[in-house]
Motif scaffolding. Structure first.
Motif, PDB file in Angstrom:
ATOM      1  N   SER A 208      35.794  10.211   4.145  1.00 53.88           N
ATOM      2  CA  SER A 208      35.059  10.866   4.335  1.00 53.88           C
ATOM      3  C   SER A 208      33.420  10.057   4.883  1.00 53.88           C
ATOM      4  CB  SER A 208      34.435  12.042   3.540  1.00 53.88           C
ATOM      5  OG  SER A 208      35.713  13.007   2.761  1.00 53.88           O
ATOM      6  N   THR A 209      33.546   9.685   3.846  1.00 53.73           N
ATOM      7  CA  THR A 209      31.606   9.042   3.712  1.00 53.73           C
ATOM      8  C   THR A 209      32.052   7.456   4.291  1.00 53.73           C
ATOM      9  OG1 THR A 209      32.570   7.910   0.840  1.00 53.73           O
ATOM     10  CG2 THR A 209      31.356   9.662   1.671  1.00 53.73           C
ATOM     11  N   ILE A 210      32.797   6.574   3.712  1.00 49.09           N
ATOM     12  CA  ILE A 210      32.272   4.665   4.446  1.00 49.09           C
ATOM     13  C   ILE A 210      33.406   4.778   5.587  1.00 49.09           C
ATOM     14  CG2 ILE A 210      32.401   4.116   2.210  1.00 49.09           C
ATOM     15  CD1 ILE A 210      34.748   2.882   1.867  1.00 49.09           C
ATOM     16  N   GLY A 211      34.221   6.644   5.798  1.00 49.87           N
ATOM     17  CA  GLY A 211      35.307   6.025   6.965  1.00 49.87           C
ATOM     18  C   GLY A 211      35.323   5.747   8.354  1.00 49.87           C
ATOM     19  N   TRP A 212      33.824   6.881   8.351  1.00 52.19           N
ATOM     20  CA  TRP A 212      33.166   6.572   9.689  1.00 52.19           C
ATOM     21  C   TRP A 212      31.989   4.336   9.863  1.00 52.19           C
ATOM     22  CZ3 TRP A 212      32.972  10.856  11.882  1.00 52.19           C
ATOM     23  CH2 TRP A 212      32.557  11.490  11.136  1.00 52.19           C
ATOM     24  N   PHE A 213      32.185   3.888   9.065  1.00 52.50           N
ATOM     25  CA  PHE A 213      31.907   2.732   9.521  1.00 52.50           C
ATOM     26  C   PHE A 213      33.421   1.827  10.433  1.00 52.50           C
ATOM     27  CE2 PHE A 213      29.601   2.956   5.583  1.00 52.50           C
ATOM     28  CZ  PHE A 213      28.604   2.050   6.205  1.00 52.50           C
ATOM     29  N   TRP A 214      34.169   2.842  10.498  1.00 51.52           N
ATOM     30  CA  TRP A 214      35.439   2.275  11.357  1.00 51.52           C
ATOM     31  C   TRP A 214      35.822   3.142  12.323  1.00 51.52           C
ATOM     32  CZ3 TRP A 214      35.164   1.166   6.410  1.00 51.52           C
ATOM     33  CH2 TRP A 214      35.704  -0.090   5.691  1.00 51.52           C
ATOM     34  N   PHE A 215      34.928   4.091  12.612  1.00 48.37           N
ATOM     35  CA  PHE A 215      35.718   5.509  13.701  1.00 48.37           C
ATOM     36  C   PHE A 215      34.669   4.880  15.016  1.00 48.37           C
ATOM     37  CE2 PHE A 215      34.002   8.647  15.766  1.00 48.37           C
ATOM     38  CZ  PHE A 215      34.469   9.524  15.409  1.00 48.37           C
ATOM     39  N   SER A 216      35.699   5.254  15.744  1.00 49.60           N
ATOM     40  CA  SER A 216      35.773   5.842  16.907  1.00 49.60           C
ATOM     41  C   SER A 216      35.742   6.405  18.056  1.00 49.60           C
ATOM     42  CB  SER A 216      36.575   4.057  17.474  1.00 49.60           C
ATOM     43  OG  SER A 216      37.402   3.865  19.057  1.00 49.60           O
ATOM     44  N   ALA A 217      34.221   6.512  18.819  1.00 46.73           N
ATOM     45  CA  ALA A 217      34.481   7.455  19.844  1.00 46.73           C
ATOM     46  C   ALA A 217      35.408   7.801  20.729  1.00 46.73           C
ATOM     47  CB  ALA A 217      32.888   7.485  20.053  1.00 46.73           C
ATOM     48  N   ASP A 218      36.077   6.493  20.876  1.00 48.84           N
ATOM     49  CA  ASP A 218      36.902   6.728  22.206  1.00 48.84           C
ATOM     50  C   ASP A 218      37.743   7.184  21.502  1.00 48.84           C
ATOM     51  OD1 ASP A 218      34.954   5.595  23.921  1.00 48.84           O
ATOM     52  OD2 ASP A 218      35.679   3.050  23.204  1.00 48.84           O
ATOM     53  N   THR A 219      38.788   6.794  20.443  1.00 50.79           N
ATOM     54  CA  THR A 219      39.780   7.006  19.762  1.00 50.79           C
ATOM     55  C   THR A 219      40.074   8.491  19.336  1.00 50.79           C
ATOM     56  OG1 THR A 219      40.060   4.482  18.772  1.00 50.79           O
ATOM     57  CG2 THR A 219      41.242   6.345  18.424  1.00 50.79           C
ATOM     58  N   TYR A 220      38.567   8.998  19.276  1.00 52.78           N
ATOM     59  CA  TYR A 220      39.247  10.139  18.490  1.00 52.78           C
ATOM     60  C   TYR A 220      38.578  11.011  20.294  1.00 52.78           C
ATOM     61  CZ  TYR A 220      36.392  15.018  16.991  1.00 52.78           C
ATOM     62  OH  TYR A 220      36.444  16.304  16.354  1.00 52.78           O
ATOM     63  N   MET A 221      37.894  10.782  21.750  1.00 57.89           N
ATOM     64  CA  MET A 221      38.733  11.300  22.708  1.00 57.89           C
ATOM     65  C   MET A 221      39.477  11.814  23.151  1.00 57.89           C
ATOM     66  SD  MET A 221      35.344  13.357  22.132  1.00 57.89           S
ATOM     67  CE  MET A 221      35.601  14.174  24.023  1.00 57.89           C
ATOM     68  N   ALA A 222      39.472  10.612  22.880  1.00 59.12           N
ATOM     69  CA  ALA A 222      41.322  10.590  23.755  1.00 59.12           C
ATOM     70  C   ALA A 222      42.182  11.128  22.818  1.00 59.12           C
ATOM     71  CB  ALA A 222      41.529   8.898  23.147  1.00 59.12           C
ATOM     72  N   GLY A 223      41.515  11.580  21.940  1.00 58.22           N
ATOM     73  CA  GLY A 223      42.761  12.801  21.032  1.00 58.22           C
ATOM     74  C   GLY A 223      42.518  13.870  20.881  1.00 58.22           C
ATOM     75  N   TRP A 224      40.857  14.516  21.142  1.00 57.67           N
ATOM     76  CA  TRP A 224      40.792  15.861  21.567  1.00 57.67           C
ATOM     77  C   TRP A 224      41.149  16.584  21.703  1.00 57.67           C
ATOM     78  CZ3 TRP A 224      36.791  17.827  19.339  1.00 57.67           C
ATOM     79  CH2 TRP A 224      36.225  19.106  19.685  1.00 57.67           C
ATOM     80  N   ASN A 225      41.736  16.981  22.959  1.00 57.09           N
ATOM     81  CA  ASN A 225      42.830  17.927  23.575  1.00 57.09           C
ATOM     82  C   ASN A 225      43.928  17.795  24.606  1.00 57.09           C
ATOM     83  OD1 ASN A 225      43.483  20.298  23.816  1.00 57.09           O
ATOM     84  ND2 ASN A 225      42.245  21.001  25.367  1.00 57.09           N
ATOM     85  N   PRO A 226      44.806  17.233  23.870  1.00 55.18           N
ATOM     86  CA  PRO A 226      45.976  16.418  24.224  1.00 55.18           C
ATOM     87  C   PRO A 226      47.060  16.983  25.157  1.00 55.18           C
ATOM     88  CG  PRO A 226      46.529  15.946  21.719  1.00 55.18           C
ATOM     89  CD  PRO A 226      45.391  16.499  22.259  1.00 55.18           C
ATOM     90  N   HIS A 227      46.764  18.278  24.345  1.00 55.78           N
ATOM     91  CA  HIS A 227      47.631  19.225  24.955  1.00 55.78           C
ATOM     92  C   HIS A 227      46.864  20.503  26.153  1.00 55.78           C
ATOM     93  CE1 HIS A 227      50.593  17.813  22.694  1.00 55.78           C
ATOM     94  NE2 HIS A 227      50.456  18.078  21.505  1.00 55.78           N
ATOM     95  N   ASN A 228      45.765  20.226  25.926  1.00 53.72           N
ATOM     96  CA  ASN A 228      44.875  20.853  27.323  1.00 53.72           C
ATOM     97  C   ASN A 228      44.500  22.675  26.860  1.00 53.72           C
ATOM     98  OD1 ASN A 228      44.224  18.845  29.314  1.00 53.72           O
ATOM     99  ND2 ASN A 228      46.193  19.087  29.809  1.00 53.72           N
ATOM    100  N   LYS A 229      44.539  22.905  25.434  1.00 49.42           N
ATOM    101  CA  LYS A 229      44.715  24.343  24.917  1.00 49.42           C
ATOM    102  C   LYS A 229      43.421  24.854  25.261  1.00 49.42           C
ATOM    103  CE  LYS A 229      47.887  23.175  21.234  1.00 49.42           C
ATOM    104  NZ  LYS A 229      48.446  24.784  21.911  1.00 49.42           N
TER     105      LYS A 229
END
Length: 449
Positions: free
Chosen positions: A170-191
């Motif tokens: 929750s704290t140091i993980g943000w150093f490896w966070f990728s906005a592209d990876t996050y948005m690619a899995g934002w709504n995969p089933h178009n809910k």
């Protein structure tokens, strides 16, 4: 002299910050271990479910704090329910709460098995997963036959095997966070927004189950009327922040398809953040945490049923203990039920079996929540609470009840049906204990009050 004693007593009590920390730690258990995988099935848009659940959990936590401060009946949620629903309400609350804990432990065992398969790199078929789950339940039950003295200490240490990695990511993980990876899995089933917000409410509530237990420490804190609600709300907010941060940062570290396919999402995240060895260490820590949790809860569940049997709410067989005071026979009966549950819920997919059990655990746990929220009106009336404050608290309880019904809806038709059957079956069992309750009531010493 009395002043010195009073000061000494106050020094021994917890501060509001200590109780807040204790409340948060009580919630940050093994419930979160598989959540990133389950939420990835919806997508990162499941953050909407977290926001709804955090709001609903805060409303529930606040109302439980009020119940705990005003109730003069023992037995936690059962005592609260008795104010409005009588002894049948007390019984039903204890029965459904005990059933929920029983089911939840099978889900925790499956979580441990899922992490072990990743840790040791083995592939198990559905029957093997079921047998491994049963074996773990048996081992942790038999380990308690000597009493809970040692296993309780083990659990208080191993729980940090979950808390440490979750707080770290929750704290140091943000150093490896990728906005592209996050948005690619934002709504995969178009809910739709409503579907996204409601579809994973049950699984997010699973992480908060146990919030009601925080009020049990009211006697151990300074100025409880003011500090217990503050600690319960503060602890719930703290847990919510960590839950939301950890699951969402993982969604930006691990791609959605990988996350959906994993049975050890935190281990996978740490493997990508650092290296596979660190991932293995985190998996091992979480397996130990789940086993430690099982050790404590297998004994605790038997004690819940024993306490209810002692007060007449459950069958007398659940009150039997050995010379050391250990409820071995109740533990064996409950273990038989858990074994049947593990076999009856076998699924081709381990996470699907986990999902089935979690939804059922949530449904049966929500029933005591709804009964307690309904009883709060009566509790306040009997306690003579100022009408203006009572109106505010009752409004919050309506929000908490509405959230509870939304969580029931989101649990799915199968969980609702099975939970309904289990609850109705509880009324059949009540027929066997109701006459015992009448006898115990008659045996109570006469009180002119």
């Amino acid at each position: 002299m009395s002043n010195n004693s009073s000061n000494s007593s106050n020094h021994k009590k917890m501060s509001v910050s200590q109780l807040t920390m204790l409340t948060a730690v009580n919630m940050l258990g093994s419930g979160i271990v598989l959540l990133p995988t389950k939420l990835a099935e919806i997508g990162a848009i499941s953050i909407l479910s977290w926001l709804v659940t955090a709001t609903g959990s805060l409303a529930l936590a606040y109302c439980f704090a009020q119940c705990g401060m005003l109730s003069r009946k023992s037995g936690g949620m059962g005592g609260y329910s008795e104010y409005a629903f009588g002894k049948a309400g007390n019984y039903l609350t204890n029965y459904t709460y005990g059933s929920s804990l029983l089911i939840a432990n099978v889900a925790i065992a499956i979580t441990a098995v899922g992490y072990m398969t990743e840790l040791f790199g083995v592939k198990l078929d559905p029957m093997q997963v079921g047998l491994a789950t049963i074996a773990l339940l048996w081992i942790t039950t038999f380990a308690n036959f000597g009493g809970a003295h040692i296993t309780g200490k083990i659990g208080s240490v191993t729980v940090w095997g979950v808390i440490a990695p979750v707080v770290a990511v929750s704290t140091i993980g943000w150093f490896w966070f990728s906005a592209d990876t996050y948005m690619a899995g934002w709504n995969p089933h178009n809910k739709s927004l409503f579907e996204a917000a409601s579809s994973s409410i049950a699984i997010t509530l699973w992480a908060f189950l146990g919030m009601e237990s925080a009020c049990a420490n009211a006697d151990a804190v300074e100025n409880p009327e003011k500090n217990v609600p503050v600690a319960v709300l503060g602890g719930t907010i703290g847990a919510a922040v960590i839950y939301i941060a950890s699951t969402n940062v993982i969604a930006g570290i691990v791609s959605n398809p990988e996350l959906v396919a994993s049975t050890a999402p935190f281990g996978l995240a740490f493997a990508q953040m650092f290296n596979p060895m660190v991932g293995k260490v985190v998996m091992a820590m979480m397996v130990l945490a789940c086993v430690g949790s099982l050790l404590g809860w297998q004994f605790t569940i038997a004690q819940v049923f024993k306490s209810s049997a002692d007060t007449g709410y459950f069958l007398p067989v659940f009150g039997i203990v050995n010379k050391a005071g250990t409820p071995i026979i109740p533990m064996l009966i409950l273990l038989a039920v858990q074994t049947a549950l593990a076999l009856l819920t076998i699924s081709p997919d381990l996470t699907k079996q986990f999902d089935t059990l979690v939804n059922l655990a949530v449904v049966t746990n929500i029933i005591p929540y709804i009964l307690s929220m309904a009883a709060l009106i009566t509790i306040q009336k009997i306690s003579g609470v100022d009408p203006k404050k009572a109106f505010f608290v009752n409004a919050i309880s309506l929000v908490a009840a509405a959230y509870s019904y939304l969580a029931l809806y989101s649990s799915g038709t199968q969980a609702l049906m099975l939970g309904g059957v289990a609850t109705i079956f509880g009324y059949t069992l009540f027929g066997f204990v109701s006459t015992r309750l009448i006898r115990l009531e008659k045996e109570k010493p006469y009180s002119p009050n």
